[in-house]
Scaffold this active site. Structure first.
Site, PDB file in Angstrom:
ATOM      1  CG  ASN A  13      86.191 -13.465  34.686  1.00  0.00           C
ATOM      2  OD1 ASN A  13      86.984 -12.740  34.325  1.00  0.00           O
ATOM      3  ND2 ASN A  13      87.892 -14.049  35.354  1.00  0.00           N
ATOM      4  CE  LYS A  15      89.160 -16.005  32.662  1.00  0.00           C
ATOM      5  NZ  LYS A  15      89.657 -17.914  33.019  1.00  0.00           N
ATOM      6  CG  HIS A  99      90.139 -14.555  38.087  1.00  0.00           C
ATOM      7  ND1 HIS A  99      91.159 -15.741  37.881  1.00  0.00           N
ATOM      8  CD2 HIS A  99      88.644 -15.151  38.053  1.00  0.00           C
ATOM      9  CE1 HIS A  99      90.432 -16.540  36.973  1.00  0.00           C
ATOM     10  NE2 HIS A  99      89.115 -16.460  36.868  1.00  0.00           N
ATOM     11  CD  GLU A 101      93.156 -16.341  34.122  1.00  0.00           C
ATOM     12  OE1 GLU A 101      91.765 -15.192  34.310  1.00  0.00           O
ATOM     13  OE2 GLU A 101      92.006 -17.629  33.931  1.00  0.00           O
ATOM     14  CD  GLU A 171      86.730 -18.502  40.352  1.00  0.00           C
ATOM     15  OE1 GLU A 171      85.404 -18.787  39.278  1.00  0.00           O
ATOM     16  OE2 GLU A 171      87.353 -17.627  39.563  1.00  0.00           O
ATOM     17  N   GLY A 177      89.480 -22.467  33.466  1.00  0.00           N
ATOM     18  CA  GLY A 177      89.919 -22.927  31.336  1.00  0.00           C
ATOM     19  C   GLY A 177      90.440 -24.035  31.668  1.00  0.00           C
ATOM     20  CB  SER A 217      85.441 -25.887  33.424  1.00  0.00           C
ATOM     21  OG  SER A 217      86.318 -25.400  33.158  1.00  0.00           O
TER      22      SER A 217
HETATM   23  C1  PEP Z   1      86.898 -18.027  35.132  1.00  0.00           C
HETATM   24  O1  PEP Z   1      87.806 -17.297  34.802  1.00  0.00           O
HETATM   25  O2  PEP Z   1      86.681 -17.326  36.684  1.00  0.00           O
HETATM   26  C2  PEP Z   1      86.756 -19.047  35.494  1.00  0.00           C
HETATM   27  C3  PEP Z   1      86.007 -19.886  35.983  1.00  0.00           C
HETATM   28  O3  PEP Z   1      86.417 -19.167  34.176  1.00  0.00           O
HETATM   29  P1  PEP Z   1      85.678 -20.856  33.151  1.00  0.00           P
HETATM   30  O4  PEP Z   1      84.556 -20.776  33.480  1.00  0.00           O
HETATM   31  O5  PEP Z   1      86.813 -20.540  32.218  1.00  0.00           O
HETATM   32  O6  PEP Z   1      86.942 -21.863  33.618  1.00  0.00           O
END
Ligand code: PEP
Length: 256
Positions: A13, A15, A99, A101, A171, A177, A217
């Protein structure tokens, strides 16, 4: 069906990162590095403006391109939004929906996530449906209730047949992040719970066939252990997907 026969899926992803010219280089490099690693599907979910460039750059490779959001209407007065038909015509095969965000900054709710999911599936896009608890919910001991409820609400009206085109990404919001990762046991516990919820909704066969990813992460250092868990069939990766060499390590970890 068991984990061994479920297809592992590693999805990036990006972003709001990468201009079209940067996307071209990153897709080409990712495709070159992951060539021949056929033990998992590799998807890059890119900003809308990068889709056509990314699709062209991925042609003839095994990397697939997805988007990061889709509107539920076919067309109309929805300034700033993009329809499933538009994404398909640009060559996107997948779309991330729900997501955290989007939920946190853009008012996305389980109701709109559900509408977007149904519209995407009806149009022929494959969906990566994101869900997970926030830190306060984990600390209050209600992770199971929250995740089970999100699974039911986000998939309301989605048929058992359509589930063949749905990947679920667990998630935990507190791990996205932040550099904080769920432990492999925490990831396994919640992914197993999501699979149980799918079994209640659709029966064992659909539940066992559905790919469930962990996201939060995930990186080159922790991917192997997370992916070794029975109910963790892949990863949704933000930060580490922006660097093809790091992303490669995660794709390699998914080959086992
Ligand atoms: C994501 O954006 O779905 C995500 C898991 O980000 P990150 O790996 O940076 O935590």
């Amino acid at each position: 069906m068991k984990k061994e026969v479920r297809r592992a899926v590693i999805a990036g992803n990006w972003k709001m990162n990468m201009t079209p010219s940067e996307a071209k280089c990153a897709v080409e490099r990712t495709a070159e590095l992951t060539k021949g690693l056929d033990g998992c599907d590799v998807i890059l979910c890119v900003p809308f403006v990068d889709i056509q460039t990314a699709v062209a750059a991925s042609e003839g490779t095994s990397v697939m391109i997805g988007a990061q959001n889709v509107h539920f209407a076919e067309k109309g007065a929805f300034t700033g939004e993009v329809s499933a038909k538009m994404l398909l015509e640009c060559g996107a095969k997948y779309v991330i929906i729900g997501h955290s965000e989007r939920r946190q900054y853009f008012g996305e709710t389980d109701e709109t996530v559900n509408k977007r999911t149904k519209a995407a599936l009806a149009s022929g896009l494959k969906v990566i449906l994101c869900l997970g608890e926030v830190l306060e919910q984990r600390q209050a001991g209600i992770t199971s209730e929250i995740v089970s409820m999100q699974t039911k609400l986000d998939l309301a009206g989605v048929t058992a047949d359509e589930m063949a085109n749905v990947i679920i990404a667990y998630e935990p919001v507190w791990a996205i992040g932040t550099g904080l990762t769920a432990t492999p046991d925490q990831a396994e516990e919640v992914c197993a719970l999501i699979r149980e919820t799918l079994a209640d909704l659709y029966g064992e066969d659909v539940a066992e066939a559905t790919t469930i990813q962990y996201g939060g992460s995930m990186n080159d250092g922790n991917a192997a252990e997370l992916l070794s868990k029975t109910n963790v069939d892949g990863g949704l990766i933000g930060g580490a997907s922006l660097v093809p060499e790091k992303f490669l390590k995660i794709v390699e970890a998914a080959q086992a």
